[in-house]
Design a protein around this motif. Sequence first.
Motif: not given
Length: 587
Positions: A417-427, A437-446
Amino acid sequence: QVLDDVTGEMVSKNELKKRKKMREKEQKAAEKAAAKKAAEEAKAASGEGAKKKPNLASAFEEEEKDPSKYTENRKNFVQSLRDQNVNPYPHKFTRTHRIDEFRREYDEAITESNIFVEDMTVALTGRILAIRGAGNALIFIDLEGDSAKVQVLAQADFYQGEFTMLHSTLRRGDIIGVEGCPGRSKSGELSVRPTKIVSLSYCMHMLPKRQGETQVLTKDTRYRQRYLDLIMHNPVKQIFNTRNRILDFLRNFLRERDFVEVETPMMNMIAGGATAKPFETFHNDLNMKLFMRIAPELYLKMLIVGGMDRVFEVGKQFRNEGIDLTHNPEFTTCEFYWAYADYNDLMSFTEELLSQMVKSIHGTYVVKYHPQDDPANPDKVYDIDFTPPFRRIKMMEGLEEALGRQLPRGRDLETEETRELFDKICVEKNVDCSAPRSTARLIDKLVGEYLESQCISPCFIIDHPKLMSPLAKWHRSEEGLTERFELFANKHEVINAYTELNDPKVQLECFMKQADAKDAGDEEAQCVDEAFVQALEYGLPPTAGWGMGIDRLTMLLTDTNNIKEVLLFPAMKPDGPQPGQAQAPQP
């Protein structure tokens, strides 16, 4: 007896003197003959009568009017010396001063214009950057070497040899030895008036002409032919002098604090110690694939296990990744490991190290930096302030503040669920993140978009999520986080450090999660290193580890915004067909 460098024989001192005199005589005769031949050919080509006296001074300019023949003519001239049994490349020329030493010694000692100290002889070496004749009996040479320049004022009346041969022998770019007396010209310029000029090495290609401080070479030429860049552009040498000072300061700082410099393998069976895609190679004798190292971390921590409590290594790392303004496939880092310290100690250590280094090199804590990242404002300047203490931003709290919303914490960071949340935020925020699009990579991009962009002056981003830091120890007070920091300056990472994970069971679990990520398509994820886990089972004391990119720090301290400027030989795309590739047939 002494060694004759030319023949390799052992002879008496008197015999060696005789041979040297004979060789000098033969070389002068050969050069005189070559000069005469060149003058005759020039005269014949121009159709001039035998009675007309040639203007030798124009030889320096005339030959450069036809660049297509320049290299051929130079090679033919050198070959003519060989044909006369003269060595065109002498083994040695003994100099008394470097050019910078000459200037320091005589700038104040000789102050009067048009005066030369007849009873004093100096011998200098350098490259001819400019040469011009004034009639047949006077030649001005700008001689450069050791990041300094001096004028050679050659006059026929004082030259002990065939003066006219200099017009056909010397060209821009040649390396020469000059022997004569020091003094000043009529205009007051510090000079050497030579009695002897010896050609030591010939430049076969026509050098571009300098235009003051303007760069006359394209960037592509500068990076592919760094030797030509160094010849033509003196400030480039200052960049690498500064790089050398950075490394000297760093090594001395660590040694003064009882760190021991070590060397660890560059080829490994497992690419570990960092999150990156490695280069592969093959060992024929062992019949096995190996990886060029992406970091020395695991070996250095093994040394801590063995009782070497403070170790560091400065060396090359290799990562099979993209090339851009701040990335090169091979780069230099310094990593150190410090037993019985933690990441808080490292932050204080980093502030002390960098502030003192910058003050030592620049004389101030504030560095002027031109980012050149805004076409509308090309003169924009950052004041990068290394005055301690540095600003600190907690990663997840900083993201919450920047995004204006609460984010999952603790164990919730590891859920789908957290991974999906960060994916949505990036979009929603148009923050690009390639697969997976793992949680770690999504957080790193943000973090790159919202936090790193705030870090002009040095700033610590601290307390990374555990899933982003497989080698860091868990945070002692905040679940789901680690005791890790990255130091950013000019919006780019310079240092990565953390309290080291020393529980072998937890380390193996982290490796297994990384292996799952690699199986899911993350080429940068780490493999399971069982040899390292076994080393931990012998007992790694509480330890702190620290790594700094030398190239990026050099960029900051030399006001350059392309990593190629601080690497003598940066990686470049091949200019033509690669070895082994067939060329396409011509239409």
